[in-house]
Motif scaffolding. Structure first.
Motif, PDB file in Angstrom:
ATOM      1  N   ARG A   1       0.872  -1.181   0.000  1.00  0.00           N
ATOM      2  CA  ARG A   1       0.000   0.000   0.000  1.00  0.00           C
ATOM      3  C   ARG A   1       0.904   1.223   0.000  1.00  0.00           C
ATOM      4  O   ARG A   1       1.876   1.284   0.744  1.00  0.00           O
ATOM      5  N   ILE A   2       0.560   2.173  -0.856  1.00  0.00           N
ATOM      6  CA  ILE A   2       1.320   3.419  -0.908  1.00  0.00           C
ATOM      7  C   ILE A   2       0.368   4.609  -0.840  1.00  0.00           C
ATOM      8  O   ILE A   2      -0.816   4.518  -1.180  1.00  0.00           O
ATOM      9  N   VAL A   3       0.929   5.719  -0.394  1.00  0.00           N
ATOM     10  CA  VAL A   3       0.261   7.006  -0.461  1.00  0.00           C
ATOM     11  C   VAL A   3       1.092   7.862  -1.407  1.00  0.00           C
ATOM     12  O   VAL A   3       2.312   7.973  -1.248  1.00  0.00           O
ATOM     13  N   ALA A   4       0.447   8.400  -2.398  1.00  0.00           N
ATOM     14  CA  ALA A   4       1.117   9.279  -3.352  1.00  0.00           C
ATOM     15  C   ALA A   4       0.663  10.711  -3.075  1.00  0.00           C
ATOM     16  O   ALA A   4      -0.540  10.991  -3.061  1.00  0.00           O
ATOM     17  N   LEU A   5       1.617  11.590  -2.820  1.00  0.00           N
ATOM     18  CA  LEU A   5       1.350  13.011  -2.608  1.00  0.00           C
ATOM     19  C   LEU A   5       1.713  13.724  -3.906  1.00  0.00           C
ATOM     20  O   LEU A   5       2.885  13.820  -4.258  1.00  0.00           O
ATOM     21  N   VAL A   6       0.698  14.167  -4.612  1.00  0.00           N
ATOM     22  CA  VAL A   6       0.878  14.697  -5.968  1.00  0.00           C
ATOM     23  C   VAL A   6       0.705  16.217  -5.957  1.00  0.00           C
ATOM     24  O   VAL A   6      -0.312  16.728  -5.481  1.00  0.00           O
ATOM     25  N   GLU A   7       1.697  16.912  -6.480  1.00  0.00           N
ATOM     26  CA  GLU A   7       1.649  18.370  -6.620  1.00  0.00           C
ATOM     27  C   GLU A   7       1.617  18.698  -8.110  1.00  0.00           C
ATOM     28  O   GLU A   7       2.522  18.306  -8.850  1.00  0.00           O
ATOM     29  N   MET A   8       0.566  19.394  -8.524  1.00  0.00           N
ATOM     30  CA  MET A   8       0.453  19.791  -9.928  1.00  0.00           C
ATOM     31  C   MET A   8       1.425  20.937 -10.207  1.00  0.00           C
ATOM     32  O   MET A   8       1.678  21.772  -9.332  1.00  0.00           O
ATOM     33  N   ALA A   9       1.959  20.973 -11.393  1.00  0.00           N
ATOM     34  CA  ALA A   9       2.843  22.069 -11.797  1.00  0.00           C
ATOM     35  C   ALA A   9       2.040  23.376 -11.805  1.00  0.00           C
ATOM     36  O   ALA A   9       0.857  23.389 -12.174  1.00  0.00           O
ATOM     37  N   ALA A  10       2.675  24.446 -11.380  1.00  0.00           N
ATOM     38  CA  ALA A  10       2.014  25.758 -11.313  1.00  0.00           C
ATOM     39  C   ALA A  10       1.385  26.100 -12.659  1.00  0.00           C
ATOM     40  O   ALA A  10       2.033  26.013 -13.702  1.00  0.00           O
ATOM     41  N   GLY A  11       0.108  26.428 -12.614  1.00  0.00           N
ATOM     42  CA  GLY A  11      -0.619  26.808 -13.818  1.00  0.00           C
ATOM     43  C   GLY A  11      -1.080  25.644 -14.674  1.00  0.00           C
ATOM     44  O   GLY A  11      -1.639  25.853 -15.755  1.00  0.00           O
ATOM     45  N   HIS A  12      -0.862  24.408 -14.213  1.00  0.00           N
ATOM     46  CA  HIS A  12      -1.193  23.233 -15.020  1.00  0.00           C
ATOM     47  C   HIS A  12      -2.014  22.201 -14.251  1.00  0.00           C
ATOM     48  O   HIS A  12      -1.896  20.998 -14.508  1.00  0.00           O
ATOM     49  N   ALA A  13      -2.847  22.669 -13.337  1.00  0.00           N
ATOM     50  CA  ALA A  13      -3.635  21.742 -12.511  1.00  0.00           C
ATOM     51  C   ALA A  13      -4.556  20.872 -13.363  1.00  0.00           C
ATOM     52  O   ALA A  13      -4.686  19.667 -13.120  1.00  0.00           O
TER      53      ALA A  13
END
Length: 97
Positions: free
Chosen positions: A8-20
């Motif tokens: 089991r994993i947790v992925a913390l995803v950050e969208m690139a600025a201006g590209h959500a």
């Protein structure tokens, strides 16, 4: 958990600025690939501004996760996004007794 057992994993995803929006579409497409490799999305949460996600994912084995990461379709999708690709931090987790 063994090397061959469930993962089991947790992925913390950050969208690139201006590209959500583009990042969210990418995540939709990549998460759809998980079933090919014994993976499932247990939960997917997004911040109100759409710039961050938390994904709780399960795999039948570590090999499944590694196969998703090496999947040619996933790699092509990521390459196509270039600088708009999200940044992801992956944490292996387990239930707390």
């Amino acid at each position: 958990m063994t090397e061959q057992g469930p993962l089991r994993i947790v992925a913390l995803v950050e969208m690139a600025a201006g590209h959500a929006e583009a990042g969210s579409r990418y995540e939709d497409e990549v998460l759809a690939l998980l079933a090919r490799y014994g993976g499932t999305v247990e939960r997917r949460l997004r911040t109100a501004d759409g710039r961050s996600e938390v994904q709780i994912l399960a795999f039948e084995s570590r090999a499944g996760l590694e196969a998703v990461l090496a999947d040619p379709q996933r790699l092509a999708l990521r390459d196509a996004l270039g600088d708009a690709a999200p940044t992801t931090r992956v944490l292996e987790v387990s239930d707390v007794p």
